[in-house]
Scaffold this motif. Structure first.
Motif, PDB file in Angstrom:
ATOM      1  N   MET A  91       0.821  -1.199   0.000  1.00 21.84           N
ATOM      2  CA  MET A  91       0.000   0.000   0.000  1.00 21.84           C
ATOM      3  C   MET A  91       0.864   1.262   0.000  1.00 21.84           C
ATOM      4  SD  MET A  91      -3.062  -0.681  -0.483  1.00 21.84           S
ATOM      5  CE  MET A  91      -3.498   1.056  -0.370  1.00 21.84           C
ATOM      6  N   VAL A  94       1.395   1.853  -3.629  1.00 27.13           N
ATOM      7  CA  VAL A  94       0.211   2.432  -4.268  1.00 27.13           C
ATOM      8  C   VAL A  94       0.087   3.910  -3.904  1.00 27.13           C
ATOM      9  CG1 VAL A  94      -2.303   2.337  -4.458  1.00 27.13           C
ATOM     10  CG2 VAL A  94      -0.994   0.214  -4.285  1.00 27.13           C
ATOM     11  N   SER A  95       0.186   4.221  -2.615  1.00 27.60           N
ATOM     12  CA  SER A  95       0.013   5.603  -2.157  1.00 27.60           C
ATOM     13  C   SER A  95       1.080   6.522  -2.716  1.00 27.60           C
ATOM     14  CB  SER A  95       0.040   5.653  -0.626  1.00 27.60           C
ATOM     15  OG  SER A  95      -0.969   4.852  -0.064  1.00 27.60           O
ATOM     16  N   TYR A 115      -7.876  -4.678  -4.852  1.00 30.46           N
ATOM     17  CA  TYR A 115      -7.639  -5.034  -3.452  1.00 30.46           C
ATOM     18  C   TYR A 115      -8.405  -4.067  -2.538  1.00 30.46           C
ATOM     19  CZ  TYR A 115      -5.015  -5.392   0.936  1.00 30.46           C
ATOM     20  OH  TYR A 115      -4.652  -5.504   2.254  1.00 30.46           O
ATOM     21  N   SER A 118      -6.714  -0.830  -1.375  1.00 31.23           N
ATOM     22  CA  SER A 118      -6.570   0.104  -2.495  1.00 31.23           C
ATOM     23  C   SER A 118      -7.899   0.793  -2.740  1.00 31.23           C
ATOM     24  CB  SER A 118      -6.106  -0.627  -3.757  1.00 31.23           C
ATOM     25  OG  SER A 118      -4.817  -1.173  -3.594  1.00 31.23           O
ATOM     26  N   GLU A 158      -5.639  -3.523 -11.743  1.00 34.12           N
ATOM     27  CA  GLU A 158      -4.964  -4.790 -11.487  1.00 34.12           C
ATOM     28  C   GLU A 158      -5.388  -5.746 -12.594  1.00 34.12           C
ATOM     29  OE1 GLU A 158      -6.582  -6.099  -7.830  1.00 34.12           O
ATOM     30  OE2 GLU A 158      -5.699  -4.506  -6.623  1.00 34.12           O
ATOM     31  N   ASP A 187      -1.015  -2.667 -11.081  1.00 36.74           N
ATOM     32  CA  ASP A 187      -0.583  -3.531  -9.980  1.00 36.74           C
ATOM     33  C   ASP A 187      -0.371  -4.927 -10.558  1.00 36.74           C
ATOM     34  OD1 ASP A 187      -0.383  -5.243  -7.781  1.00 36.74           O
ATOM     35  OD2 ASP A 187      -1.760  -4.066  -6.564  1.00 36.74           O
TER      36      ASP A 187
END
Length: 405
Positions: A91, A94-95, A115, A118, A158, A187
């Motif tokens: 994460m 992602v962030s 996810y 997410s 994803e 992802d």
């Protein structure tokens, strides 16, 4: 990115072992672990020069560390990108990757099934800061194109989709994103760089929860994002540095160790998963199985181009209701109830109440995440033992017995 041009000629299985590796001054075969928070300067001039960016070298491990650098170089080489940034968690990847390119008033287009955390980041946190988010079924290209806006800066997906393994045409979505001057972020955790390289399909940034297959042993939490040298520098110097979601040297060292067996592990994972998927598809107590390895799966046209394997995550719908799903999982004896994937152990979980619980009931319904959906990450055990454990759990559903192993 490592300057070793041999990467361009090595096969991925070789890169997993040798990519980004620097020659050790003492001749150590295994890369050393630089377990240090800070680095000493020879003098004040050197310290000032490093902070000013006038001299290469390390300052503080949040800003860079030789062990972390080697990992970044190796994964970047595997994903065929010039650079990478390692993060404390998936994460964190992602962030850091998303926020580096966004500001108030921007729009992000996101796949409707991702996810759960997410999903929470996009739907709950981003909107607090004036970032607009739209969720769309990206397998529907017309719907995806129609959802683009003049202020769309990033498109996130994803593929295969977590948890029901829908496959998205990355090249087609990349074309839509780029037509609107947006970056595509993918992802790639489920596939790994050995089974899918989204850059070749047009992705601008590719990220992983390195906790999963890249490490492969379930003993770290980590993430990594790959991209152009310019984009990775921006991520490192802004959101990653200032939010502090950087990887520890020890975790990087463990992932480097895990990467050495990624190729052989993925072969076994995929072989086992194909057999488990076929067993589940033929079982009377299973309503439907979602697995890209089936000949009739919609992903087949992308096999050999976008994807070089089906992976080792399977989702399936049980006949019954949520209590049936709970009883089935609780009856397993070898297979572990846990919410991760890519470990040596076979792991199983209930998405609606676990990984995707941040979804509202309406969002879960739209994403096809039902109360009877189960996700299994097939491990490295003898496949006959995995199948036997599944069979005894199904038998307990039939007989009405219940025993947690």
């Amino acid at each position: 990115m490592c300057t070793n041009n041999k990467h361009k000629h090595w096969q991925p299985a070789t890169v997993t072992i040798h990519g980004g590796k620097a020659k050790d001054e003492h001749g150590a075969l295994v890369s050393p672990l630089y377990q240090t928070a800070t680095f000493a300067f020879a003098n004040t001039a050197q310290g000032s020069a490093r902070f000013a960016g006038e001299e290469p070298g390390y300052i503080y491990s949040r800003l860079g560390n030789p062990t972390i650098t080697e990992l970044e170089q190796r994964v970047a080489a595997l994903e065929d990108y010039p650079a990478a940034a390692a993060t404390a968690t998936g994460m964190g990847a992602v962030s850091a990757a998303m926020l580096a390119f966004l500001q108030q008033g921007d729009h992000v287009l996101v796949s409707d099934a991702i996810y759960g955390c997410s999903f929470a980041l996009f739907s709950h946190l981003f909107t607090r800061f004036g970032i607009e988010v739209s969720f769309v079924d990206m397998a529907d290209l017309e719907q995806t194109a129609a959802a683009m806006q003049t202020n769309t800066k990033l498109v996130f997906l994803e593929s295969p989709v977590n948890p029901h393994l829908k496959v998205i045409d990355i090249a087609a979505v990349a074309a839509i994103a780029h037509a609107g001057d947006a970056k595509l972020v993918v992802d790639n955790t489920f596939m790994t760089p050995l089974l899918q390289q989204p850059r070749r399909q047009g992705a601008d940034l590719v990220l992983h929860s390195a906790t999963k297959y890249l490490n492969g042993h379930g003993d770290v939490v980590a993430g990594i994002v790959c991209g152009s040298a310019e984009d990775i520098e921006l991520i490192k110097l802004t959101t990653l540095k200032d939010m502090g979601a950087t990887m520890s040297p020890h975790d990087a060292w463990l992932i480097l160790r895990g990467l050495k067996t990624l190729d052989v592990r993925m072969q076994r994972h995929c072989e086992n998963a194909q057999q488990v998927a076929e067993y589940l598809r033929d079982h009377a107590q299973v309503r439907e199985v979602y697995y890209p390895g089936f000949a009739d799966h919609p992903a087949q046209p992308l096999m050999g181009t976008q994807m070089h394997g089906a992976g080792a995550v399977i989702a399936f719908e049980l006949c019954g209701d949520i209590n049936t799903a709970r009883q089935f999982l609780d009856s397993l004896q070898l297979i572990t109830i846990a919410v991760s994937l890519g470990d040596a152990e076979t792991l199983i979980q209930h998405p609606a109440s676990m990984t995707h619980s941040p979804y509202t009931p309406e969002a879960r319904a739209a994403a096809g995440i039902t109360d009877t959906l189960v996700r299994i990450s097939v491990g490295l055990e003898a496949v006959s033992d995995i199948l036997s454990d599944l069979e005894q759990a199904f038998t307990q559903l039939t007989t009405g017995e219940h025993q947690h192993g």
